[in-house]
Design an enzyme around this catalytic site. Structure first.
Site, PDB file in Angstrom:
ATOM      1  N   ASN A  25       0.797  -1.230   0.000  1.00  0.00           N
ATOM      2  CA  ASN A  25       0.000   0.000   0.000  1.00  0.00           C
ATOM      3  C   ASN A  25       0.832   1.284   0.000  1.00  0.00           C
ATOM      4  O   ASN A  25       0.324   2.362   0.297  1.00  0.00           O
ATOM      5  CB  ASN A  25      -0.973   0.010   1.187  1.00  0.00           C
ATOM      6  CG  ASN A  25      -0.226  -0.002   2.522  1.00  0.00           C
ATOM      7  OD1 ASN A  25       0.990  -0.183   2.543  1.00  0.00           O
ATOM      8  ND2 ASN A  25      -0.939   0.214   3.604  1.00  0.00           N
ATOM      9  N   ASP A 100       5.636 -17.327  14.413  1.00  0.00           N
ATOM     10  CA  ASP A 100       6.660 -17.069  15.419  1.00  0.00           C
ATOM     11  C   ASP A 100       5.947 -16.876  16.759  1.00  0.00           C
ATOM     12  O   ASP A 100       4.909 -16.212  16.814  1.00  0.00           O
ATOM     13  CB  ASP A 100       7.404 -15.780  15.042  1.00  0.00           C
ATOM     14  CG  ASP A 100       8.868 -15.799  15.409  1.00  0.00           C
ATOM     15  OD1 ASP A 100       9.169 -16.131  16.556  1.00  0.00           O
ATOM     16  OD2 ASP A 100       9.695 -15.469  14.549  1.00  0.00           O
ATOM     17  N   ASP A 201      10.490 -18.244  20.015  1.00  0.00           N
ATOM     18  CA  ASP A 201      11.561 -17.269  20.213  1.00  0.00           C
ATOM     19  C   ASP A 201      12.226 -17.385  21.588  1.00  0.00           C
ATOM     20  O   ASP A 201      11.551 -17.633  22.596  1.00  0.00           O
ATOM     21  CB  ASP A 201      10.924 -15.862  20.091  1.00  0.00           C
ATOM     22  CG  ASP A 201      11.927 -14.743  20.212  1.00  0.00           C
ATOM     23  OD1 ASP A 201      12.764 -14.623  19.311  1.00  0.00           O
ATOM     24  OD2 ASP A 201      11.868 -13.987  21.203  1.00  0.00           O
ATOM     25  N   GLU A 253      14.070 -21.517  19.214  1.00  0.00           N
ATOM     26  CA  GLU A 253      15.308 -20.730  19.152  1.00  0.00           C
ATOM     27  C   GLU A 253      15.937 -20.805  20.536  1.00  0.00           C
ATOM     28  O   GLU A 253      15.383 -20.276  21.507  1.00  0.00           O
ATOM     29  CB  GLU A 253      15.019 -19.279  18.768  1.00  0.00           C
ATOM     30  CG  GLU A 253      16.315 -18.532  18.490  1.00  0.00           C
ATOM     31  CD  GLU A 253      16.301 -17.090  18.946  1.00  0.00           C
ATOM     32  OE1 GLU A 253      17.142 -16.330  18.481  1.00  0.00           O
ATOM     33  OE2 GLU A 253      15.459 -16.721  19.798  1.00  0.00           O
ATOM     34  N   HIS A 318      16.908 -13.260  10.448  1.00  0.00           N
ATOM     35  CA  HIS A 318      16.789 -11.808  10.618  1.00  0.00           C
ATOM     36  C   HIS A 318      17.709 -11.266  11.714  1.00  0.00           C
ATOM     37  O   HIS A 318      17.701 -10.069  11.973  1.00  0.00           O
ATOM     38  CB  HIS A 318      15.335 -11.474  10.956  1.00  0.00           C
ATOM     39  CG  HIS A 318      14.917 -12.100  12.251  1.00  0.00           C
ATOM     40  ND1 HIS A 318      14.777 -13.467  12.406  1.00  0.00           N
ATOM     41  CD2 HIS A 318      14.654 -11.569  13.455  1.00  0.00           C
ATOM     42  CE1 HIS A 318      14.449 -13.727  13.653  1.00  0.00           C
ATOM     43  NE2 HIS A 318      14.364 -12.594  14.322  1.00  0.00           N
ATOM     44  N   ASP A 319      18.454 -12.142  12.379  1.00  0.00           N
ATOM     45  CA  ASP A 319      19.372 -11.707  13.437  1.00  0.00           C
ATOM     46  C   ASP A 319      20.832 -11.806  13.011  1.00  0.00           C
ATOM     47  O   ASP A 319      21.727 -11.592  13.833  1.00  0.00           O
ATOM     48  CB  ASP A 319      19.195 -12.587  14.692  1.00  0.00           C
ATOM     49  CG  ASP A 319      17.852 -12.369  15.363  1.00  0.00           C
ATOM     50  OD1 ASP A 319      17.282 -11.270  15.222  1.00  0.00           O
ATOM     51  OD2 ASP A 319      17.362 -13.305  16.028  1.00  0.00           O
TER      52      ASP A 319
HETATM   53  C1  NOJ Z   1      15.344 -13.554  19.118  1.00  0.00           C
HETATM   54  C2  NOJ Z   1      14.753 -12.894  17.918  1.00  0.00           C
HETATM   55  O1  NOJ Z   1      15.083 -13.634  16.779  1.00  0.00           O
HETATM   56  C3  NOJ Z   1      15.283 -11.491  17.906  1.00  0.00           C
HETATM   57  O2  NOJ Z   1      15.019 -10.829  16.707  1.00  0.00           O
HETATM   58  C4  NOJ Z   1      14.728 -10.779  19.109  1.00  0.00           C
HETATM   59  O3  NOJ Z   1      15.315  -9.505  19.199  1.00  0.00           O
HETATM   60  C5  NOJ Z   1      15.014 -11.532  20.418  1.00  0.00           C
HETATM   61  N1  NOJ Z   1      14.823 -12.944  20.304  1.00  0.00           N
HETATM   62  C6  NOJ Z   1      14.127 -11.041  21.512  1.00  0.00           C
HETATM   63  O4  NOJ Z   1      12.808 -11.447  21.288  1.00  0.00           O
HETATM   64 CA    CA Z   2       2.479  -1.502   3.807  1.00  0.00          CA
END
Ligand code: NOJ
Ligand code: CA
Length: 546
Positions: A25, A100, A201, A253, A318-319
């Site tokens: 959008n 997640d 997580d 994780e 993403h980390d």
């Molecule tokens: C792991 C997640 O992958 C990360 O992105 C997040 O900042 C921390 N856990 C805290 O939730």
């Molecule tokens: Ca958007």
């Protein structure tokens, strides 16, 4: 979708970071309708499961990993109707949907916390971890993962609460049976909506061991609370009460300090997760990584779990910095090394996890100023380096290399403005290399990284040896060679990676590795025997002569 036991072994999972995938959008933020628009792309790639990073209501202090309502969709991402449509359309294409779950902490904006912070008499008081001041200060010296003290004072209660991550992410008190019941309800609620599994997580720190608070203990809170017995009990209860009956897939994780930890989290007899994503900090990895070390770790964990466990295979998320920048050579051997990493991911035992953009070889970005970074962790790292006396330029350089924003720049779809991600200004800069590195340029091109991923995914689907085959390391003498056999019902495949920038001699006959090339990232084909010289970052899959 109905699931049979062990179905997760046949998945290739694609992780979507919704904020950066596709904006529908023009507000510069990716959203669920955007994901829906790109499902055909994902089907073309061939994956059969999607993992969505958090899409729940959140003030986004940690981009969705701070949930303010577990049963609502973040308005920026769309509505529950959009989510329902996404689930239906993913299922129609034979793709499972994995959500997640952020259960170690909530957002400080969650109504539970909003109520608990008002007074000790709140019905949610016990949902969080409160302690009285000690000598006018915090109960001990624990530090938070994102910097500063892990304790935050709330004047209304005259007490401190514990937060392992940012102060806006108060930790839940899992010792309270009401918390566990509320969390089980949330998970069941999503299960009833038809999700196929969960990535859970930061789950290694549920049990906090607070009886033993030592005023002199200045560790990072998570380090002080890793893998305590209560945590394993809570996980087992959660999984058995919610996911196990319908075989919903679970991947935790976790933090693994030793091989036993891998076992504890994933061995079938333990009743915890199907697979684990062990967290390693990018800074440690940047310092300590080598092909030899990676190989040794993979071999050891394989042996440990061979009889009763399974492996989540991933090089990116993403980390982490982008895999081709971290483990490959994004400058001189970009294409070959991106393909080598792809081959590694799909030919090792375990379920492959692809992180958005790796299938086109997306690379790190270096933003010019620390203020350009969005990631709370990058900001904190920079501040702590400068506070420790590191010169600003050097602190910026280190923060750039480790930044989680490397993985969070928007997906590069094509060479039009904003890489086809958005018609508006993107929430995080697009990597300037998008005119060269983008999906449109690679789709359908026979020798592209994208096509190589497609081929690997197809090979996995068509050849059970890649899913079920056992694993034996070979050619272990050389530091840059990473080679192994996969064996299943009379078929043996050898996979040989030259994990480095120099050509590498490989004596195939020394270990009876003669055979027919199944796939190579350097165009090698036909029957191979005797000695061969692998090119820099060449990966070769051979079907051995029986
Ligand atoms: C792991 C997640 O992958 C990360 O992105 C997040 O900042 C921390 N856990 C805290 O939730
Ligand atoms: Ca958007």
């Amino acid at each position: 979708m109905k699931h049979k036991q062990d179905w997760f072994k046949e998945l290739v999972i694609y992780q979507i970071y919704p904020r950066s995938f596709q904006d529908s959008n023009g507000d510069g933020v990716g959203d669920l309708k955007g994901v829906l628009q790109r499902l055909d792309y994902l089907a073309e790639l061939g994956v059969n499961a999607l993992w969505l990073s958090p899409v729940y209501a959140s003030p986004n202090v940690d981009n969705g990993y701070d949930v303010s309502d577990y049963r609502q969709i973040m308005p920026e991402f769309g509505t529950m109707d959009d989510w329902d449509a996404l689930l239906a359309e993913a299922h129609r294409r034979g793709m499972a949907l994995i959500m997640d779950l952020v259960l170690n902490h909530t957002s400080d904006q969650h109504p539970w916390f909003q109520s608990a912070r008002q007074s000790r008499d709140s019905p949610y008081s016990g949902f969080y971890i409160w302690r009285d001041p000690v000598n006018g200060g915090p109960p001990n010296g624990w530090r938070a993962v994102f910097g500063g003290s892990a304790w935050e004072y709330v004047p209304e209660r005259g007490q401190y609460y514990l937060h392992s991550f940012a102060k806006e992410q108060p930790d839940l008190n899992w010792e309270d049976p009401q918390v566990r019941a509320a969390v089980h309800d949330i998970v069941r609620w999503w299960a009833d909506k038809g999700v196929d599994g969960f990535r859970v997580d930061a789950i290694s720190y549920l049990d906090k061991h607070l009886e033993a608070l030592d005023p002199g203990d200045g560790r990072i809170c998570t380090a002080a609370c890793t893998n305590l017995p209560g945590t394993h009990r809570y996980i087992r209860e959660l999984v058995q009460a919610t996911c196990a009956p319908d075989h919903l897939m679970t991947v935790g994780e976790v933090t693994c300090l030793c091989l036993e930890d891998h076992w504890d989290y994933t061995a079938r007899s333990r009743g915890e997760f199907d697979m684990a994503i062990p967290f390693v900090s990018p800074i440690e990895e940047l310092q300590g990584w080598s092909p030899r070390q990676m190989r040794a770790q993979i071999n050891a964990v394989y042996q440990k779990l061979r009889l009763e466990g399974w492996w989540a295979r991933f090089l990116s998320n993403h980390d982490k910095p982008r895999q081709v920048s971290l483990y490959g050579d994004a400058e001189r051997h970009w294409e070959a090394s991106a393909k080598l990493l792809a081959a590694l991911l799909h030919t090792l035992p375990g379920t492959p996890f692809i992180y958005q953009g790796e299938e086109i070889g997306m690379t790190n970005i270096a933003l010019p100023e620390i203020g350009d970074y969005d990631d709370i962790d990058t900001q904190n790292l920079y501040r702590s380096l400068v506070a420790a006396g590191v010169e600003e330029k050097e602190a910026l350089r280190r923060a750039q290399l480790a930044s989680r924003d490397n993985a969070r720049t928007p997906m590069q779809w094509d060479s039009s403005s904003n890489a086809g991600f958005s018609t508006g200004a993107p929430w995080l800069p697009i990597n300037p290399n998008y005119t060269a590195i983008n999906a449109a340029e690679q789709r359908g091109r026979q020798d592209s990284i994208f096509t190589f991923y497609q081929t690997l995914i197809r090979l996995r689907r068509e050849h059970p040896v890649l899913i079920h085959g056992d694993y034996t390391p070979v050619l272990e003498e050389d530091d840059n060679l990473f080679a192994y056999l996969r064996r299943w019902e009379g078929t043996t495949w050898a996979v040989i990676h030259n994990f480095g920038p120099a050509p590498q001699r490989v004596p195939l006959d020394r270990q009876n590795l003669s055979g027919k090339a199944v796939l190579s990232n350097c165009g090698r084909s036909g029957e191979l025997e005797g000695e061969i010289i692998l090119e820099p970052y060449e990966s070769l899959i051979l079907e051995l002569d029986s």
